[in-house]
Design an enzyme around this catalytic site. Structure first.
Site, mmCIF file in Angstrom:
data_model
loop_
_atom_site.group_PDB
_atom_site.id
_atom_site.type_symbol
_atom_site.label_atom_id
_atom_site.label_comp_id
_atom_site.label_asym_id
_atom_site.label_seq_id
_atom_site.Cartn_x
_atom_site.Cartn_y
_atom_site.Cartn_z
ATOM 1 N N HIS A 63 -3.283 43.592 -51.989
ATOM 2 C CA HIS A 63 -1.915 43.398 -50.842
ATOM 3 C C HIS A 63 -2.212 43.908 -49.601
ATOM 4 O O HIS A 63 -1.803 42.718 -48.812
ATOM 5 C CB HIS A 63 -1.151 44.736 -51.503
ATOM 6 C CG HIS A 63 0.493 45.710 -50.754
ATOM 7 N ND1 HIS A 63 2.025 44.564 -51.347
ATOM 8 C CD2 HIS A 63 -0.079 45.618 -49.789
ATOM 9 C CE1 HIS A 63 2.198 45.172 -50.268
ATOM 10 N NE2 HIS A 63 1.704 46.060 -49.146
ATOM 11 N N GLU A 64 -2.922 44.219 -49.819
ATOM 12 C CA GLU A 64 -3.110 44.475 -47.364
ATOM 13 C C GLU A 64 -3.592 42.694 -47.298
ATOM 14 O O GLU A 64 -2.638 42.614 -45.956
ATOM 15 C CB GLU A 64 -4.252 45.240 -46.829
ATOM 16 C CG GLU A 64 -3.330 46.666 -48.195
ATOM 17 C CD GLU A 64 -2.373 47.693 -47.223
ATOM 18 O OE1 GLU A 64 -2.159 46.532 -45.777
ATOM 19 O OE2 GLU A 64 -1.461 48.246 -47.911
ATOM 20 N N HIS B 103 -1.299 40.999 -46.536
ATOM 21 C CA HIS B 103 -0.163 40.937 -44.983
ATOM 22 C C HIS B 103 -1.003 40.258 -44.219
ATOM 23 O O HIS B 103 0.020 39.525 -43.115
ATOM 24 C CB HIS B 103 -0.320 42.836 -44.946
ATOM 25 C CG HIS B 103 0.645 42.896 -45.666
ATOM 26 N ND1 HIS B 103 2.460 42.832 -45.607
ATOM 27 C CD2 HIS B 103 1.118 44.662 -45.943
ATOM 28 C CE1 HIS B 103 3.051 43.666 -46.168
ATOM 29 N NE2 HIS B 103 2.090 44.697 -46.365
ATOM 30 N N GLU C 33 6.808 43.267 -47.794
ATOM 31 C CA GLU C 33 6.399 44.375 -48.738
ATOM 32 C C GLU C 33 6.693 43.740 -50.746
ATOM 33 O O GLU C 33 4.948 43.548 -50.679
ATOM 34 C CB GLU C 33 7.167 45.494 -49.000
ATOM 35 C CG GLU C 33 6.324 46.515 -48.257
ATOM 36 C CD GLU C 33 5.375 46.701 -47.305
ATOM 37 O OE1 GLU C 33 4.853 46.298 -47.959
ATOM 38 O OE2 GLU C 33 4.457 46.704 -46.004
#
Length: 291
Positions: free
Chosen positions: A133-134, A137, A204
């Site tokens: 997930h990070e 980003h 998100e």
């Protein structure tokens, strides 16, 4: 995706500059405008080049070696190589709350930070899902957008607070208009919150989807998000000035939810994020991930 996010970043920088110039003129006429020009240049530079250092410092994050966190390095290296991107710098925050965030203006200058709390409650697959997930980003180039939004919110709030110490009115025609100035005091922080809300909620969902695709394990991220959300509710962080400018970068809202605070939440509801990930897993067939 990259060019679109680049345009959004440029637009936010332009809005930041315009608002600072307008406030500078209201406060000090021509002299205030000159001061505002200098301030806007400084703030644009800081938000672009130093947003990562400011975010890491706000969480007391420290760089870690592979000897200290071998499993963390292994999963970050594996996923970075799989994406064909450079490996980011790795940091750990001594915070008991389970959380994580990525920062940096591009993949070449990125950093990923996890808290000590998150390393205690997640298993290998779940933490790998969070890292995916990070990293998403970083690869989606949306970290800079959120950093600029945070800088915009901080500047408006700072100017609004500073205004209480500056006399208003008088015979000087170049001075601030009290009615317009009062409106800025009320609406400034509100406008900054709306900007953060606009750029954060959709990113998100996108990072959840991209991260689950990168790890090929959406259920692991869904499980991690459930644990993280429970932990952030049990161990909320104090909503001080340093953390409020970093909160929107984190995988879950680090502050206690409820009441009017939900109106300004920069994160979508956790139940909806988990639902989308479970739907993604159901539609993609069996998970092929193997440690």
């Amino acid at each position: 995706m990259h060019s679109h996010n680049g345009l959004k970043t440029a637009a936010l920088l332009g809005l930041l500059t315009a608002m600072i110039l307008a406030v500078g003129y209201w406060l000090g006429g021509s002299t205030g405008l000159v001061i505002a020009v200098v301030l806007s240049l400084v703030m644009n530079g800081v938000s672009y080049f130093f947003s990562d250092k400011l975010a890491l410092r706000s969480m007391g994050a420290q760089p870690v070696t592979e000897q200290e966190f071998p499993a963390l390095y292994q999963m970050v290296r594996e996923l970075s190589q799989q994406a064909g991107k450079p490996m980011p710098r790795l940091y750990v925050s001594p915070t008991s709350q389970p959380n994580a965030f990525a920062t940096g203006r591009n993949p070449q200058n990125a950093a990923v930070c996890v808290t000590e709390g998150i390393t205690r409650i997640l298993d290998y697959r779940e933490l790998r899902g969070v890292i995916g997930h990070e990293l998403s980003h970083v690869y989606n180039r949306d970290i800079l957008i959120s950093s600029v939004a945070g800088a915009l919110a901080g500047i408006i709030t700072m100017l609004a607070n500073l205004a209480w110490f500056i006399p208003m009115g008088g015979d000087d025609e170049d001075g601030p208009n009290p009615a317009v100035f009062l409106m800025m005091l009320i609406l400034g922080p509100l406008a900054a919150s709306v900007i953060q809300l606009a750029v954060s909620r959709s990113r998100e969902f996108q990072a959840d989807q991209s991260g689950a695709s990168l790890t090929n394990d959406p259920l692991a991220l869904a499980s991690a998000l459930r644990k993280i959300h429970m932990g952030t509710q049990q161990l909320p962080l104090p909503a001080d000035n340093r953390l409020t400018s970093t909160a929107h970068l984190m995988i879950d809202n680090p502050f206690k939810g409820g009441g009017i605070a939900n109106l300004f939440s920069t994160h979508p509801p956790m139940e909806e994020r988990v639902r989308r990930l479970e739907l993604m897993a159901a539609n993609s067939g069996p998970i092929q991930y193997a440690r």
